[in-house]
Design an enzyme around this catalytic site. Structure first.
Site, PDB file in Angstrom:
ATOM      1  N   SER A  30       0.736  -1.377   0.001  1.00 56.80           N
ATOM      2  CA  SER A  30       0.004   0.221   0.190  1.00 56.80           C
ATOM      3  C   SER A  30       0.700   1.087  -0.066  1.00 56.80           C
ATOM      4  O   SER A  30       0.547   2.300  -0.678  1.00 56.80           O
ATOM      5  CB  SER A  30      -0.793   0.106   0.990  1.00 56.80           C
ATOM      6  OG  SER A  30      -0.192   0.151   2.337  1.00 56.80           O
ATOM      7  N   ARG A  82      21.959 -14.013   2.802  1.00 60.83           N
ATOM      8  CA  ARG A  82      21.800 -12.593   2.618  1.00 60.83           C
ATOM      9  C   ARG A  82      22.574 -11.786   1.625  1.00 60.83           C
ATOM     10  O   ARG A  82      22.209 -11.044   0.653  1.00 60.83           O
ATOM     11  CB  ARG A  82      21.932 -11.800   3.977  1.00 60.83           C
ATOM     12  CG  ARG A  82      21.224 -10.434   4.173  1.00 60.83           C
ATOM     13  CD  ARG A  82      21.450  -9.912   5.348  1.00 60.83           C
ATOM     14  NE  ARG A  82      20.942 -10.795   6.462  1.00 60.83           N
ATOM     15  CZ  ARG A  82      19.439 -10.856   6.874  1.00 60.83           C
ATOM     16  NH1 ARG A  82      18.788 -10.559   6.105  1.00 60.83           N
ATOM     17  NH2 ARG A  82      19.242 -12.006   7.768  1.00 60.83           N
ATOM     18  N   MET A 107      10.540  -6.949   4.160  1.00 55.04           N
ATOM     19  CA  MET A 107      10.613  -7.714   5.563  1.00 55.04           C
ATOM     20  C   MET A 107      11.955  -8.463   5.483  1.00 55.04           C
ATOM     21  O   MET A 107      11.779  -9.778   5.832  1.00 55.04           O
ATOM     22  CB  MET A 107       9.247  -8.498   5.667  1.00 55.04           C
ATOM     23  CG  MET A 107       7.933  -7.923   5.516  1.00 55.04           C
ATOM     24  SD  MET A 107       8.004  -6.419   6.654  1.00 55.04           S
ATOM     25  CE  MET A 107       7.881  -7.475   8.231  1.00 55.04           C
ATOM     26  N   HIS A 126       8.345   3.572   8.782  1.00 58.63           N
ATOM     27  CA  HIS A 126       8.269   2.686   9.961  1.00 58.63           C
ATOM     28  C   HIS A 126       6.857   3.153  10.625  1.00 58.63           C
ATOM     29  O   HIS A 126       6.935   4.389  10.996  1.00 58.63           O
ATOM     30  CB  HIS A 126       9.319   2.669  10.693  1.00 58.63           C
ATOM     31  CG  HIS A 126       9.233   1.698  11.933  1.00 58.63           C
ATOM     32  ND1 HIS A 126       9.463   0.425  12.003  1.00 58.63           N
ATOM     33  CD2 HIS A 126       8.946   1.913  13.370  1.00 58.63           C
ATOM     34  CE1 HIS A 126       9.078  -0.384  13.043  1.00 58.63           C
ATOM     35  NE2 HIS A 126       9.133   0.695  14.035  1.00 58.63           N
ATOM     36  N   ASP A 158      20.400   2.770   8.023  1.00 51.85           N
ATOM     37  CA  ASP A 158      21.637   2.518   8.025  1.00 51.85           C
ATOM     38  C   ASP A 158      21.730   1.091   8.492  1.00 51.85           C
ATOM     39  O   ASP A 158      20.758   0.188   8.461  1.00 51.85           O
ATOM     40  CB  ASP A 158      22.340   3.438   9.091  1.00 51.85           C
ATOM     41  CG  ASP A 158      21.866   3.364  10.723  1.00 51.85           C
ATOM     42  OD1 ASP A 158      21.028   2.502  10.779  1.00 51.85           O
ATOM     43  OD2 ASP A 158      22.035   4.380  11.357  1.00 51.85           O
ATOM     44  N   GLU A 159      22.865   0.785   8.871  1.00 53.30           N
ATOM     45  CA  GLU A 159      23.216  -0.717   9.364  1.00 53.30           C
ATOM     46  C   GLU A 159      22.425  -1.194  10.455  1.00 53.30           C
ATOM     47  O   GLU A 159      22.511  -2.423  10.851  1.00 53.30           O
ATOM     48  CB  GLU A 159      24.699  -0.961   9.281  1.00 53.30           C
ATOM     49  CG  GLU A 159      25.242  -0.404  10.496  1.00 53.30           C
ATOM     50  CD  GLU A 159      25.747   1.213  10.255  1.00 53.30           C
ATOM     51  OE1 GLU A 159      26.670   1.867  10.883  1.00 53.30           O
ATOM     52  OE2 GLU A 159      25.167   1.599   9.253  1.00 53.30           O
ATOM     53  N   ASP A 162      15.679   0.067  12.043  1.00 50.63           N
ATOM     54  CA  ASP A 162      14.883   1.348  12.113  1.00 50.63           C
ATOM     55  C   ASP A 162      15.667   2.347  12.952  1.00 50.63           C
ATOM     56  O   ASP A 162      15.172   2.995  13.852  1.00 50.63           O
ATOM     57  CB  ASP A 162      13.774   0.929  13.076  1.00 50.63           C
ATOM     58  CG  ASP A 162      12.888  -0.145  12.087  1.00 50.63           C
ATOM     59  OD1 ASP A 162      12.817  -0.113  10.896  1.00 50.63           O
ATOM     60  OD2 ASP A 162      12.522  -1.190  12.893  1.00 50.63           O
TER      61      ASP A 162
HETATM   62  C1  GRF Z   1       3.884  -0.508   6.729  1.00 43.76           C
HETATM   63  O1  GRF Z   1       3.133  -0.523   7.982  1.00 43.76           O
HETATM   64  C2  GRF Z   1       5.065   0.014   6.786  1.00 43.76           C
HETATM   65  O2  GRF Z   1       5.341   1.040   7.728  1.00 43.76           O
HETATM   66  C3  GRF Z   1       6.194  -1.058   7.491  1.00 43.76           C
HETATM   67  O3  GRF Z   1       5.650  -2.014   6.616  1.00 43.76           O
HETATM   68  C4  GRF Z   1       4.174  -1.912   6.570  1.00 43.76           C
HETATM   69  C5  GRF Z   1       4.043  -2.279   4.755  1.00 43.76           C
HETATM   70  O4  GRF Z   1       2.657  -2.169   4.541  1.00 43.76           O
HETATM   71  N1  GRF Z   1       7.612  -0.970   7.016  1.00 43.76           N
HETATM   72  P1  GRF Z   1       2.582  -1.888   2.926  1.00 43.76           P
HETATM   73  O5  GRF Z   1       3.086  -3.281   2.252  1.00 43.76           O
HETATM   74  O6  GRF Z   1       3.060  -0.738   2.366  1.00 43.76           O
HETATM   75  O7  GRF Z   1       1.100  -1.900   2.656  1.00 43.76           O
END
Ligand code: GRF
Length: 220
Positions: A30, A82, A107, A126, A158-159, A162
């Site tokens: 989104s 990774r 993620m 975030h 950064d490394e 968040d």
């Molecule tokens: C959002 O809440 C963002 O802040 C976090 O992951 C979620 C992703 O949501 N990092 P979307 O895939 O952008 O809907």
């Protein structure tokens, strides 16, 4: 006292040149779609989406990007080291001449090599007012903690998790009637505004980073 060694400047030498975004996502997308909509509606005049990359095959955001006719790439990360996965991402982003990397619900932690490949050019959104509640389920963490004000943070990556310099934040009150789900929904509305605003500010090139402080120059 300010140390000149800690100052990073925006890198846009020609503000008329479109800044090319590389979007990284893993899920519903989104935030990506809000950015795409704002570009379409000329609310983000100096950026374009160069590529949308997913590390998850069935990410809804990836299908949405294809539906919009945007360049897409899939690099499934599950089970891969990774560093190897991130090398593929770096090559893909460079191949699409990306100026700014935007994490939009991506993620997976990034390797130090990835961070170093795009110094001060990786952004994230975030769903909390950092430094409170980093990591997963930030909205639930904030709700359970009982905070009265919640929100979102657009920041450089950064490394550390968040952690990078904060570009902007948007805050909302936590209502007595809220549960974690309604709170997350209202924070998401703010994310969709904040991320595009942060991208516009960074894409202008009119900023400095002094230590942890992101400072917008007056004519941005
Ligand atoms: C959002 O809440 C963002 O802040 C976090 O992951 C979620 C992703 O949501 N990092 P979307 O895939 O952008 O809907």
């Amino acid at each position: 006292m300010k140390s000149s060694a800690s100052i990073a400047m925006g890198k846009t030498s020609n503000p008329n040149q479109l800044q090319r975004l590389g979007i990284l996502l893993s899920g519903r997308g989104s935030n990506f779609l809000a950015i795409a909509r704002n570009i379409r509606e000329n609310k983000l005049p100096n950026v374009e989406i160069a590529v949308v990359i997913s590390n998850v095959a069935d990410a809804a955001g990836l299908s949405a990007a294809k539906d919009l006719g945007l360049p897409t790439a899939l690099y499934v990360s599950k089970g891969r080291p990774r560093a190897d996965h991130d090398q593929d991402l770096i090559a893909c982003l460079r191949g699409h001449k990306v100026d700014l990397v935007c994490l939009a619900g991506y993620m997976r932690l990034l390797s130090p090599e990835f961070i170093a490949a795009f110094p001060n050019r990786i952004l994230n959104i975030h769903p909390s007012l950092l430094p409170a509640f980093p990591g997963l389920d930030a909205q639930q963490q904030a709700f359970d903690y009982g905070v009265k004000v919640a929100g979102c943070t657009a920041h450089f990556v950064d490394e550390h998790l968040d952690h990078g310099a904060i570009i902007l934040q948007r805050a909302i009150p936590v209502l007595e009637s809220d549960d974690a789900h309604s709170l997350a929904s209202r924070i998401l509305v703010e994310e969709h505004i904040a991320y595009s605003e942060a991208i516009a500010r960074v894409a202008s090139g009119e900023y400095e980073i002094q230590g942890r402080r992101y400072l917008q120059r007056a004519n941005a």
